[in-house]
Design an enzyme around this catalytic site. Structure first.
Site, mmCIF file in Angstrom:
data_model
loop_
_atom_site.group_PDB
_atom_site.id
_atom_site.type_symbol
_atom_site.label_atom_id
_atom_site.label_comp_id
_atom_site.label_asym_id
_atom_site.label_seq_id
_atom_site.Cartn_x
_atom_site.Cartn_y
_atom_site.Cartn_z
ATOM 1 N N MET A 1 1.582 -3.082 -2.240
ATOM 2 C CA MET A 1 0.814 -2.134 -1.442
ATOM 3 C C MET A 1 1.524 -1.703 -0.171
ATOM 4 O O MET A 1 0.963 -0.943 0.600
ATOM 5 C CB MET A 1 -0.503 -2.786 -1.065
ATOM 6 C CG MET A 1 -1.647 -1.836 -0.974
ATOM 7 S SD MET A 1 -3.158 -2.822 -1.072
ATOM 8 C CE MET A 1 -2.577 -4.445 -0.566
ATOM 9 N N PRO A 2 2.734 -2.210 0.066
ATOM 10 C CA PRO A 2 3.384 -1.811 1.336
ATOM 11 C C PRO A 2 3.683 -0.314 1.342
ATOM 12 O O PRO A 2 3.752 0.327 0.289
ATOM 13 C CB PRO A 2 4.700 -2.592 1.329
ATOM 14 C CG PRO A 2 4.545 -3.652 0.303
ATOM 15 C CD PRO A 2 3.581 -3.128 -0.710
#
Lengths: 67, 67, 67, 67, 67, 67
Positions: D1-2
């Protein structure tokens, strides 16, 4: 006074749709947080598909595979 | 070591004026916080008026109304 | 209508100095580009020295070495 | 999810090298933090040398001096 | 795949309202641009009022004057 | 001279791992684009899970469901 930045891939989005995004997010901030629309700033960045990666590959490559 | 990002609408700002912004903000950080100019980075983004919203509408629309 | 983001390391900068940065950069944009101060937005991010890297290492490590 | 944003000067970087940056940073986040590549987003911004400042001057000026 | 960053002043916004912002902007991007909610990322930054400037002064100072 | 911003959720990442991210991305830019590590800046933002949304909901809610 909020500042919103929306990043999307550059794929021919019309000025009319960008105006709808700006109106919509400004209204959302008024509705949820009572923020004054007069000082809500929205900036849309359209990014080339060669310059956007997800899953470790560019969107250009993904589009070529049919995503 | 500071990083500064300046976003303005894309309306024909000259290279000379952008250079003045870069010099000015670098000097401001030296003066106020004693930051080393050698490692102060400044990035200017010029944004199409269709992509900048304030008051819930695009700058394109506002300019057309005389703002 | 400009938007400016200033990122510096979190090392005890006073509210008074942050106010000077905000006033200074707003005035710079008025002077160089005739931007209206009333709608110039400035956001300062203070970043932990563990989270800021330059030269491939964190500022925490550099400060420990006397930089 | 970065989410990762890489800003570089616009100086003719090929699509192939941009793809290597995207693949490399996605792999780095998997390796160091066990982040899922499928939801790691990387956006590369290429910035005109007139719009990038370091040391109080633009990269255009520095390049002209041989840096 | 869009990425949205919302910056607001840190003034006690509840988790419930932040969740409404996230849901609302994700839905807006689906509705206007048919973007897939599953890969729409939204990041909210809450900024101290000492670190947010408008009109050349901090929000802290403006709040003290009753704005 | 590149500037890299990495945004991750705030979930107890150690200083040692953040240092590895900074070293790794700086090395990647040297390797792929021959960028000088001395002027490569990396900023890591750790974002509360209440403030990060994907799929229209916060990471806090997703973690509670076992993601």
């Amino acid at each position: 006074m909020p500042y919103v930045n929306i990043k999307i891939t550059r794929e021919g989005v019309t000025a009319e749709r960008k105006a709808r995004l700006i109106a919509g997010v400004t209204e959302l901030l008024r509705e949820v947080l009572d923020k004054n629309p007069a000082t809500t700033v929205v900036v849309i960045d359209e990014v080339d598909t060669d310059n956007w990666g997800i899953g470790g590959e560019t969107v250009t490559v993904r589009r070529a595979r049919g995503f």
